[in-house]
Scaffold this motif. Structure first.
Motif, PDB file in Angstrom:
ATOM      1  N   ALA A 203       0.852  -1.199   0.000  1.00 59.70           N
ATOM      2  CA  ALA A 203       0.000   0.000   0.000  1.00 59.70           C
ATOM      3  C   ALA A 203       0.880   1.239   0.000  1.00 59.70           C
ATOM      4  CB  ALA A 203      -0.935  -0.003   1.207  1.00 59.70           C
ATOM      5  N   VAL A 205       0.435   5.770   0.405  1.00 58.73           N
ATOM      6  CA  VAL A 205      -0.402   6.944   0.664  1.00 58.73           C
ATOM      7  C   VAL A 205      -0.299   7.866  -0.546  1.00 58.73           C
ATOM      8  CG1 VAL A 205      -0.826   8.888   2.181  1.00 58.73           C
ATOM      9  CG2 VAL A 205      -0.037   6.729   3.137  1.00 58.73           C
ATOM     10  N   LEU A 345      -5.449   5.916   0.693  1.00 56.18           N
ATOM     11  CA  LEU A 345      -4.567   4.752   0.645  1.00 56.18           C
ATOM     12  C   LEU A 345      -4.810   3.984  -0.642  1.00 56.18           C
ATOM     13  CD1 LEU A 345      -2.440   3.249   2.371  1.00 56.18           C
ATOM     14  CD2 LEU A 345      -4.294   1.798   3.197  1.00 56.18           C
ATOM     15  N   ILE A 347      -3.942   0.538  -2.653  1.00 58.59           N
ATOM     16  CA  ILE A 347      -3.547  -0.836  -2.336  1.00 58.59           C
ATOM     17  C   ILE A 347      -3.455  -1.631  -3.628  1.00 58.59           C
ATOM     18  CG2 ILE A 347      -4.128  -2.888  -0.972  1.00 58.59           C
ATOM     19  CD1 ILE A 347      -5.959  -0.999   0.690  1.00 58.59           C
ATOM     20  N   PHE A 365      -3.640  -0.058   7.959  1.00 63.71           N
ATOM     21  CA  PHE A 365      -2.420   0.321   7.239  1.00 63.71           C
ATOM     22  C   PHE A 365      -1.240   0.337   8.199  1.00 63.71           C
ATOM     23  CE2 PHE A 365       0.388   3.888   5.746  1.00 63.71           C
ATOM     24  CZ  PHE A 365       1.003   3.161   4.747  1.00 63.71           C
ATOM     25  N   SER A 367       2.416   1.302   8.227  1.00 67.44           N
ATOM     26  CA  SER A 367       3.446   2.020   7.478  1.00 67.44           C
ATOM     27  C   SER A 367       4.828   1.508   7.859  1.00 67.44           C
ATOM     28  CB  SER A 367       3.358   3.519   7.751  1.00 67.44           C
ATOM     29  OG  SER A 367       3.721   3.804   9.089  1.00 67.44           O
ATOM     30  N   PRO A 374      -0.828   0.956  13.623  1.00 71.11           N
ATOM     31  CA  PRO A 374      -1.622   0.859  12.392  1.00 71.11           C
ATOM     32  C   PRO A 374      -2.724   1.912  12.354  1.00 71.11           C
ATOM     33  CG  PRO A 374      -2.230  -0.888  13.919  1.00 71.11           C
ATOM     34  CD  PRO A 374      -1.057  -0.189  14.532  1.00 71.11           C
ATOM     35  N   ARG A 414       4.867   4.376   2.455  1.00 73.49           N
ATOM     36  CA  ARG A 414       4.578   3.033   1.969  1.00 73.49           C
ATOM     37  C   ARG A 414       4.493   2.066   3.141  1.00 73.49           C
ATOM     38  NH1 ARG A 414       5.271   1.702  -3.413  1.00 73.49           N
ATOM     39  NH2 ARG A 414       5.909   3.417  -4.776  1.00 73.49           N
ATOM     40  N   SER A 416       2.256  -1.884   4.425  1.00 74.50           N
ATOM     41  CA  SER A 416       1.385  -3.030   4.140  1.00 74.50           C
ATOM     42  C   SER A 416      -0.017  -2.737   4.646  1.00 74.50           C
ATOM     43  CB  SER A 416       1.927  -4.301   4.802  1.00 74.50           C
ATOM     44  OG  SER A 416       3.218  -4.603   4.320  1.00 74.50           O
ATOM     45  N   ALA A 417      -0.980  -3.139   3.860  1.00 71.43           N
ATOM     46  CA  ALA A 417      -2.387  -2.980   4.234  1.00 71.43           C
ATOM     47  C   ALA A 417      -2.997  -4.352   4.490  1.00 71.43           C
ATOM     48  CB  ALA A 417      -3.163  -2.254   3.141  1.00 71.43           C
TER      49      ALA A 417
END
Length: 444
Positions: A203, A205, A345, A347, A365, A367, A374, A414, A416-417
């Motif tokens: 993911a 932003v 966001l 993804i 999310f 980061s 999160p 950047r 992970s989502a």
């Protein structure tokens, strides 16, 4: 005589104290006690504890845990193996560099003192350890006899530390039917327990509805006046195209305009004396007007070659050096001006990890900057089809709005989502990939 007797009593006391420490030391601390505290009884500079069966340096004085791949450990290993194979290795023996081969003794004095003492630590099941003491002075007969008593204590302590409760096999533990039923029931309950499906994806932003700045005309980018992430104001210069060709075109157009103007004025003066010339005035006036329009058009192109910001915000683009000298076409996207406070966001969900996601599905999310904090978001967009990512992976493009707009992450972050789907039995979630693979094989 009295001093000698006192010295012997002191050594006996130290021997008893060392034996007591060895018996009371925990199993993980016993090797450290052997190589470091024996110096209270016998002075030495280095001490090593060698495990014969595994051919490993178990402990060394002065360090908590010896590194098995260190230069010292790799060099001393063949020497200790040679000492283990010596015919005198079953008893306490003194040795020097002369007791090993010339090849092994080549760097002896660089690593070790001159005199060494090999002490086998006898255990009830055979000698498995060897204690090596090294120093500059020779070992006396009385010291070798004294350390022999201590070796027996160390051997029994090591054997006791290595001993443990009898290992019971898994088959014996599972022989009870009651335990078997409990395990089967627990597995069935866990397999049927509904869990919330979730998947991880990359993911980033991104800005919401950024102001795209495109090339105003075809040309080559000459200069950048801003840098990535720079805050700009309305009217501030962003970049400019190469104007050399347009300036030359303007000079030619102005010269042609002046010639057309001169021809028109000369013909007007002649028309006063010769009425037959009046028919040419309309054409010359049209030619003059055409050249004036050409000059005004080229001037407009020159002004458009200098691109300025029409909206305040943060610059969103890559390294400007990637654009300098690059030919661009009219309408090609160069950069974007975004509001840093209004972000969302983006993804990229790979096709192989696709699961059923409802509108407004929960998203977390993580980061790369603050993975332990999160941020919550809600899914608001799901692309119609999968497209290739920069890593050549087919993935769907999703977007999510952050729930807490007051704590929005920085633009460009950047991470992970984690996307949450519907609840399904745990066994279906666990076997999701195998079932998918089996379905592909069954369709052939």
């Amino acid at each position: 005589m009295s001093d000698r007797l006192n010295h012997q009593l002191l050594r006996l006391t130290l021997l008893l104290q060392l034996e007591r420490r060895a018996r009371l030391a925990p199993a993980d601390e016993l090797p450290f006690v052997i190589v470091n505290e024996t110096t209270e009884l016998l002075p030495y500079r280095q001490a090593l504890l060698w495990h014969k069966k595994s051919a490993r340096l178990h402990a060394a004085s002065g360090v908590a845990t010896p590194e098995k791949n260190s230069p010292y450990a790799l060099w001393i290993k063949p020497i200790l193996q040679h000492l283990c194979r010596d015919q005198r290795a079953d008893a306490v023996m003194a040795f020097t560099a002369e007791d090993v081969s010339a090849e092994l003794a080549r760097d002896w004095y660089e690593w070790l003192p001159e005199h060494g003492l090999w002490i086998p630590l006898i255990t009830p099941n055979g000698s498995q350890y060897g204690l090596v003491l090294l120093r500059e002075s020779e070992w006396t007969e009385s010291e070798m006899q004294l350390v022999g008593y201590l070796a027996e204590t160390y051997g029994h302590a090591l054997a006791l530390a290595a001993a443990g409760p009898p290992v019971r096999s898994w088959w014996d533990r599972l022989s009870s039917k009651k335990l078997q039923l409990l395990i089967v029931g627990a597995l069935l309950a866990a397999a049927c327990y509904p869990v919330r499906q979730a998947v991880l994806a990359e993911a980033e932003v991104i800005p919401v509805k950024p102001n795209l700045v495109r090339a105003p005309l075809e040309g080559v980018i000459e200069t950048f006046y801003v840098q990535p992430n720079e805050v700009v104001k309305v009217g501030q210069k962003l970049f400019s195209l190469d104007m050399t060709q347009l300036r030359s075109r303007l000079d030619v157009a102005q010269e042609t305009r002046d010639i057309a103007k001169t021809e028109y004025l000369q013909t007007t003066q002649q028309a006063m004396l010769d009425p037959t010339v009046k028919s040419k005035l309309a054409g010359l006036k049209s030619k003059w007007d055409q050249q004036v329009a050409e000059v005004n058009y080229v001037r407009t192109l020159l002004k458009r070659s200098m691109v300025t910001a029409t909206k305040a915000g943060v610059m969103v683009f890559d390294d400007p050096n990637d654009w300098l000298g690059k030919p661009v076409t009219q309408g090609e996207k160069i950069l974007a001006v975004a509001d840093p406070g209004i972000v969302e966001l983006e993804i990229r969900l790979p096709m192989d990890d696709l699961l059923a996601l409802e509108p407004d599905a929960d998203v977390l999310f993580f980061s790369n900057i603050n993975p332990h904090k999160p941020l919550q978001a809600k899914l608001n967009y799901f692309s119609y089809r999968a497209t290739p990512t920069p890593a050549d992976i087919m993935a769907y493009r999703l977007k999510a709005n952050f729930t807490d707009t007051t704590a929005s992450p920085r633009l460009g972050y950047r991470g992970s989502a984690k996307l949450y789907g519907a609840r399904k039995p745990f066994i279906l979630w666990l076997l999701r990939k195998p079932i998918q693979t089996a379905r592909l094989w069954m369709t052939w």
